[in-house]
Design an enzyme around this catalytic site. Structure first.
Site, short mmCIF file in Angstrom:
data_model
loop_
_atom_site.label_atom_id
_atom_site.label_comp_id
_atom_site.label_asym_id
_atom_site.label_seq_id
_atom_site.Cartn_x
_atom_site.Cartn_y
_atom_site.Cartn_z
NE ARG A 75 -2.58 0.76 3.65
CZ ARG A 75 -3.50 0.52 4.59
NH1 ARG A 75 -4.76 0.44 4.28
NH2 ARG A 75 -3.14 0.33 5.83
CE1 TYR A 76 0.73 4.52 4.16
CE2 TYR A 76 0.80 2.29 5.02
CZ TYR A 76 0.28 3.56 5.06
OH TYR A 76 -0.68 3.88 5.98
NE ARG A 123 5.21 2.23 6.07
CZ ARG A 123 4.92 3.41 5.50
NH1 ARG A 123 5.57 3.79 4.41
NH2 ARG A 123 3.99 4.18 6.01
CB CYS A 158 -8.94 -9.25 19.21
SG CYS A 158 -7.24 -9.67 19.64
CB CYS A 173 -9.78 -9.26 14.54
SG CYS A 173 -8.45 -9.53 13.35
NE ARG A 187 -4.72 -7.60 7.98
CZ ARG A 187 -3.71 -7.20 8.75
NH1 ARG A 187 -3.26 -7.98 9.72
NH2 ARG A 187 -3.12 -6.04 8.53
CG ASP A 242 -9.36 -0.42 11.24
OD1 ASP A 242 -9.18 0.81 11.12
OD2 ASP A 242 -8.43 -1.24 11.26
CG ASP A 274 -5.41 1.81 8.35
OD1 ASP A 274 -5.22 2.19 7.18
OD2 ASP A 274 -4.67 1.02 8.95
C1 LIG Z 1 -0.18 -0.03 8.75
C2 LIG Z 1 0.38 -0.56 7.52
C3 LIG Z 1 1.74 -0.42 7.26
C4 LIG Z 1 2.71 0.23 8.21
O1 LIG Z 1 2.49 1.58 8.35
P1 LIG Z 1 3.42 2.45 9.32
O2 LIG Z 1 2.74 3.75 9.38
O3 LIG Z 1 4.77 2.47 8.71
O4 LIG Z 1 3.44 1.72 10.64
C5 LIG Z 1 2.22 -0.92 6.05
N1 LIG Z 1 1.41 -1.51 5.16
C6 LIG Z 1 0.09 -1.65 5.39
C7 LIG Z 1 -0.76 -2.30 4.36
C8 LIG Z 1 -0.46 -1.18 6.59
O5 LIG Z 1 -1.77 -1.35 6.82
S1 SF4 Z 2 -4.81 -10.64 14.09
FE1 SF4 Z 2 -6.77 -9.99 14.93
S2 SF4 Z 2 -7.41 -11.66 16.31
FE2 SF4 Z 2 -5.23 -11.97 15.87
S3 SF4 Z 2 -4.18 -10.96 17.58
FE3 SF4 Z 2 -4.34 -9.45 15.92
S4 SF4 Z 2 -6.22 -8.29 16.34
FE4 SF4 Z 2 -6.28 -10.19 17.58
#
Ligand SMILES: *Cc1c(COP(=O)(O)O)cnc(C)c1O
Ligand code: SF4
Length: 347
Positions: A92-93, A96, A109, A112, A114, A272, A309
């Site tokens: 995405r960035y 990284r 959690c 979560c 995801r 989120d 986010d």
């Molecule tokens: C959060 C995230 C990162 C890392 O972002 P930083 O601001 O550098 O911590 C990198 N890729 C994705 C897809 C992310 O969601």
């Molecule tokens: S991936 Fe989701 S369920 Fe797993 S530790 Fe992280 S927040 Fe919790």
């Protein structure tokens, strides 16, 4: 590695009495499927069984609200599937990438982000990893690999070592980041042997996930010290969660405790908009007031950046109430943490 974890009403009831509503939610979950129920014995031991509103209990035991449809929520709130360049690799960035190495965690959690995939698969395999690493090596603008999931510390030592070795062999990669909630859920997973493996592939940053000071037990402190004493920096991400940590006392205690242990609070996330997480979300304007109440009162070292986010996958943005209270062509008026104001020249 995970000493013991509990997955059913019967197993949980040997530690605490579930409320009728919790039992109903667990039954609904078993019918509908979705993010599984799993809680480590260690994490359960930190929950006060007498308190149905215990801040740790609310994070891991399903509630009926989890099944309530909310129009604005999204299955994939961060648009990760759209930014997946090869399966399980999110780019995405520019500099990284995020490598989702497993969908499994030691506990799940309920908030979560995801939850569409975590604990349910498909579980990435070696073939996925090879393709992801080819992509990373071919895109030399990528300098950092963020290993996440799920929880990568669920893998055994040997798999973790092979993974780190393969990433370290890519010349354009500098920093490796390792995101894990194992310090919270099973701190004894941080063995001397695992620390030795990490040390071989430096620079590595470990990113933990603590949301409440009660999550830091004596074993947790020992595990953190194992890492930081051996030169592995630990940063923390926390999620702002309604009725769990959404007050300045709890956050202050959490951030001070982490900083004392040399864990740098990195991000505080607004929750989120994953499905069934409305009960966890703090209304944004109240969240900003809360963040404002910390600034200045808490050392800069203790203070994480509050981020949202952006839905759809447009990146994280820092959020804070603006200190600019007025502006003209010559100067801006700034307000300090205690409410005093002064002008600062624009030129
Ligand atoms: C959060 C995230 C990162 C890392 O972002 P930083 O601001 O550098 O911590 C990198 N890729 C994705 C897809 C992310 O969601
Ligand atoms: S991936 Fe989701 S369920 Fe797993 S530790 Fe992280 S927040 Fe919790």
């Amino acid at each position: 590695m995970i000493k013991k974890s509990l997955r059913t009403i019967q197993e949980l009831e040997s530690y605490l009495t579930l409320t009728v509503a919790e039992k109903e939610a667990i039954l609904t979950l078993s019918q509908r499927g979705g993010l599984p129920l799993r809680i480590t014995q260690h994490y359960l031991s930190l929950i006060n069984p007498q308190d149905p509103n215990d801040p740790l209990r609310l994070q891991v035991i399903p509630q009926q609200a989890e099944f309530k449809p909310v129009e604005l929520e999204r299955r994939d709130p961060l648009g990760e599937e759209d930014h997946e360049v090869v399966p399980h690799l999110v780019h995405r960035y520019p500099d990284r990438v995020l490598l989702l190495i497993t969908d499994r965690c030691a506990s799940y959690c309920r908030f979560c982000t995801r939850k569409r995939w975590v604990g349910q698969g498909p579980t990435p395999n070696l073939n996925h990893l090879e393709k992801a690493l080819v992509y990373v090596a071919e895109h030399t603008e990528i300098k950092e690999v963020i290993i996440s999931g799920g929880d990568p510390m669920i893998l055994d030592d040997k798999k973790i070592e092979i993974l780190l070795q393969k990433i370290r062999a890519i010349p354009n990669i500098d920093v490796i980041r390792f995101h894990t909630r194992m310090l919270t859920f099973e701190p004894t997973r941080i063995t001397d042997k695992l620390v030795e493996i990490f040390k071989k592939y430096q620079p590595i940053y470990i990113v933990s996930h603590f949301n409440h000071p009660n999550e830091i037990a004596p074993e947790t402190e020992q595990a953190i010290l194992k890492l930081v004493d051996q030169g592995l920096p630990v940063l923390n991400q926390a999620v702002l969660l309604k009725n769990i940590n959404d007050n300045s006392e709890t956050l202050t205690q959490l951030f001070r405790k982490l900083t004392h242990l040399r864990v740098r609070p990195y991000y505080l996330h607004q929750c989120d908009i994953a499905p069934g997480t409305e009960q966890f979300r703090v209304p944004l304007l109240r969240a900003l007031e809360l963040v404002k109440s910390l600034r200045g009162h808490l050392s800069g070292l203790c203070l994480p950046t509050f981020v949202i986010d952006i839905p759809g996958g447009f990146g994280k943005v820092p959020m804070f109430p603006s200190p600019i209270v007025a502006q003209n062509s010559d100067c801006i008026t700034l307000e300090g943490f205690a409410g005093e104001q002064a002008n600062y020249p624009l030129q």
